[in-house]
Design a protein around this motif. Sequence first.
Motif, PDB file in Angstrom:
ATOM      1  N   LEU A  75       0.832  -1.204   0.000  1.00 22.77           N
ATOM      2  CA  LEU A  75       0.000   0.000   0.000  1.00 22.77           C
ATOM      3  C   LEU A  75       0.868   1.256   0.000  1.00 22.77           C
ATOM      4  CD1 LEU A  75      -2.985   0.720   0.005  1.00 22.77           C
ATOM      5  CD2 LEU A  75      -2.939   0.673   2.505  1.00 22.77           C
ATOM      6  N   ARG A  76       1.947   1.223   0.775  1.00 20.42           N
ATOM      7  CA  ARG A  76       2.862   2.364   0.819  1.00 20.42           C
ATOM      8  C   ARG A  76       3.505   2.591  -0.552  1.00 20.42           C
ATOM      9  NH1 ARG A  76       4.637   4.866   5.294  1.00 20.42           N
ATOM     10  NH2 ARG A  76       4.007   3.137   6.671  1.00 20.42           N
ATOM     11  N   ALA A  77       3.813   1.494  -1.247  1.00 22.04           N
ATOM     12  CA  ALA A  77       4.407   1.614  -2.580  1.00 22.04           C
ATOM     13  C   ALA A  77       3.421   2.207  -3.575  1.00 22.04           C
ATOM     14  CB  ALA A  77       4.879   0.243  -3.059  1.00 22.04           C
ATOM     15  N   LEU A  78       2.147   1.802  -3.478  1.00 25.96           N
ATOM     16  CA  LEU A  78       1.139   2.378  -4.364  1.00 25.96           C
ATOM     17  C   LEU A  78       0.993   3.879  -4.144  1.00 25.96           C
ATOM     18  CD1 LEU A  78      -1.717  -0.307  -4.289  1.00 25.96           C
ATOM     19  CD2 LEU A  78      -0.281   0.303  -6.240  1.00 25.96           C
ATOM     20  N   VAL A  79       0.972   4.284  -2.894  1.00 28.04           N
ATOM     21  CA  VAL A  79       0.840   5.703  -2.591  1.00 28.04           C
ATOM     22  C   VAL A  79       2.062   6.471  -3.089  1.00 28.04           C
ATOM     23  CG1 VAL A  79       0.713   7.397  -0.726  1.00 28.04           C
ATOM     24  CG2 VAL A  79      -0.702   5.335  -0.626  1.00 28.04           C
ATOM     25  N   ALA A  80       3.232   5.889  -2.864  1.00 30.64           N
ATOM     26  CA  ALA A  80       4.473   6.581  -3.238  1.00 30.64           C
ATOM     27  C   ALA A  80       4.604   6.755  -4.744  1.00 30.64           C
ATOM     28  CB  ALA A  80       5.673   5.807  -2.702  1.00 30.64           C
ATOM     29  N   THR A  81       4.100   5.792  -5.512  1.00 32.36           N
ATOM     30  CA  THR A  81       4.313   5.836  -6.955  1.00 32.36           C
ATOM     31  C   THR A  81       3.115   6.341  -7.748  1.00 32.36           C
ATOM     32  OG1 THR A  81       3.601   3.525  -7.205  1.00 32.36           O
ATOM     33  CG2 THR A  81       5.951   3.925  -6.846  1.00 32.36           C
ATOM     34  N   ARG A  82       1.901   6.277  -7.123  1.00 31.13           N
ATOM     35  CA  ARG A  82       0.710   6.566  -7.924  1.00 31.13           C
ATOM     36  C   ARG A  82      -0.309   7.492  -7.268  1.00 31.13           C
ATOM     37  NH1 ARG A  82      -0.885   0.720 -10.607  1.00 31.13           N
ATOM     38  NH2 ARG A  82       1.193   0.207 -11.422  1.00 31.13           N
ATOM     39  N   GLY A  83      -0.209   7.686  -5.970  1.00 31.26           N
ATOM     40  CA  GLY A  83      -1.273   8.441  -5.325  1.00 31.26           C
ATOM     41  C   GLY A  83      -0.815   9.293  -4.175  1.00 31.26           C
ATOM     42  N   THR A  84       0.266  10.031  -4.361  1.00 28.02           N
ATOM     43  CA  THR A  84       0.890  10.756  -3.253  1.00 28.02           C
ATOM     44  C   THR A  84      -0.007  11.841  -2.667  1.00 28.02           C
ATOM     45  OG1 THR A  84       1.955  12.202  -4.890  1.00 28.02           O
ATOM     46  CG2 THR A  84       3.234  10.348  -4.066  1.00 28.02           C
ATOM     47  N   SER A  85      -0.963  12.344  -3.433  1.00 31.20           N
ATOM     48  CA  SER A  85      -1.817  13.431  -2.919  1.00 31.20           C
ATOM     49  C   SER A  85      -3.157  12.924  -2.391  1.00 31.20           C
ATOM     50  CB  SER A  85      -2.071  14.455  -4.034  1.00 31.20           C
ATOM     51  OG  SER A  85      -2.781  13.860  -5.107  1.00 31.20           O
ATOM     52  N   LYS A  86      -3.341  11.610  -2.329  1.00 27.24           N
ATOM     53  CA  LYS A  86      -4.623  11.039  -1.930  1.00 27.24           C
ATOM     54  C   LYS A  86      -4.494  10.357  -0.570  1.00 27.24           C
ATOM     55  CE  LYS A  86      -5.814  10.463  -6.783  1.00 27.24           C
ATOM     56  NZ  LYS A  86      -6.204   9.525  -7.871  1.00 27.24           N
ATOM     57  N   ASP A  87      -5.609  10.302   0.171  1.00 27.55           N
ATOM     58  CA  ASP A  87      -5.492   9.849   1.557  1.00 27.55           C
ATOM     59  C   ASP A  87      -6.598   8.891   1.997  1.00 27.55           C
ATOM     60  OD1 ASP A  87      -7.597  11.600   1.610  1.00 27.55           O
ATOM     61  OD2 ASP A  87      -6.806  12.863   3.211  1.00 27.55           O
ATOM     62  N   GLU A  88      -7.242   8.200   1.034  1.00 23.65           N
ATOM     63  CA  GLU A  88      -8.272   7.231   1.379  1.00 23.65           C
ATOM     64  C   GLU A  88      -8.011   5.910   0.675  1.00 23.65           C
ATOM     65  OE1 GLU A  88     -12.091  10.251   2.112  1.00 23.65           O
ATOM     66  OE2 GLU A  88     -12.135   8.810   0.453  1.00 23.65           O
ATOM     67  N   VAL A  89      -8.445   4.838   1.320  1.00 24.82           N
ATOM     68  CA  VAL A  89      -8.395   3.516   0.694  1.00 24.82           C
ATOM     69  C   VAL A  89      -9.751   2.850   0.908  1.00 24.82           C
ATOM     70  CG1 VAL A  89      -7.372   2.422   2.739  1.00 24.82           C
ATOM     71  CG2 VAL A  89      -7.160   1.325   0.508  1.00 24.82           C
ATOM     72  N   VAL A  90     -10.304   2.285  -0.147  1.00 20.63           N
ATOM     73  CA  VAL A  90     -11.585   1.583  -0.057  1.00 20.63           C
ATOM     74  C   VAL A  90     -11.317   0.112   0.234  1.00 20.63           C
ATOM     75  CG1 VAL A  90     -13.696   0.922  -1.274  1.00 20.63           C
ATOM     76  CG2 VAL A  90     -12.725   3.207  -1.595  1.00 20.63           C
ATOM     77  N   THR A  91     -12.000  -0.430   1.236  1.00 17.69           N
ATOM     78  CA  THR A  91     -11.817  -1.819   1.636  1.00 17.69           C
ATOM     79  C   THR A  91     -13.142  -2.327   2.205  1.00 17.69           C
ATOM     80  OG1 THR A  91     -10.437  -3.314   2.966  1.00 17.69           O
ATOM     81  CG2 THR A  91     -10.952  -1.159   3.927  1.00 17.69           C
TER      82      THR A  91
END
Length: 379
Positions: A75-91
Amino acid sequence: MSEHSSALFVPLNDLRRNYDANSDAISATVNAVLASGWWLNGERTRIFCEAFANYLGVETCIGVANGTDALEIALRALVATRGTSKDEVVTVANAGGYSTIAARLVGLKPVYADIVEESQLADLDSIVSALGVRTAAVIVTHLYGGVVDVAMLRTKMNEAGFGSVSILEDCAQAHGARLNGRMAGSLADISTFSFYPTKNLGAFGDAGAIVTSDDELAKTCNALRQYGWRDKYSITRPGGRNSRLDEVQAAILAALLPKLDQNNARRIEILKRYTKALPEGVSLVRSPHGSAGHLAILLCDERDRLRRHLTDRRIATDIHYPILDCDQPGWFGLPQGQAPGGLPVSRKSVARLLTIPCFPGATDEEIDKVSEALSEWQP
């Protein structure tokens, strides 16, 4: 019910049987690792990771210390590479808290989608309704061995205008599960596995893995699982940690991997036998898209009375899981959200769930006893 059958205790699982069935191979490979003097970041980890990646049909498998680390790092890798300005995850809220833990460790707000009653898997339309401009990723959990239709979810997300939102598969309960000829773990941008001892492919301690065919994600995860290093002692990425799959566990997993499909077939056979024995008012959770048979989960309006019925007959049971993530007292007051339609199916289901024995080492006599006890129950 015979006197012998009544005296027989049926465990929920018996991990010793896994060792007994594979003791020669496991003892030999463990002794070889111990004698080598090389216990971390060695040849055994490389061999297992390559074998597991080939089994799944993905490019890269990165061994880590456990499944929760795998979720957090992916999840940290996804945020770092694709979603650095976003702060929610759907689960989802019904899968034991693991995706929520990972989200909170990464600093993301969990937004919960509802589930489908028959499968207890995420409702795809509920997921899409929970997406927004702040969504960094969606975590789909292949719960109880059932498989979420990730391709259909991707289509629905694309059509709703969220084609840039990544999907992470949580495969901790779906080793070896397939959907339309493809393996769980190969269906999304990145996927994670736990090899906790009770899993379909279980180590003899904690272990986990991250798998992906995306080179950038693989490089990022590989750095994050070891301090954020680019080179030794050179930290170039924030958020790194120490999370390694050790050589002993890798060797054990490599020894057990060839039997995974065979063991899963036994699990499915057990589920089919239970299905034939179900009384009125009791259903077995089933995925419409195939299953690895990780757990046998019943749904019953009189769950507690059914549980006492089975306990009286010396049959072990459990509840996976008794508290929704959104209701956990330790997270009270922390940021969270829900799909616009709420979680009616999740809330209805949580009081109806009951886990009964389903593991490949279970004997026919034990499965017959559980089946007989089910067929005798009257609502």
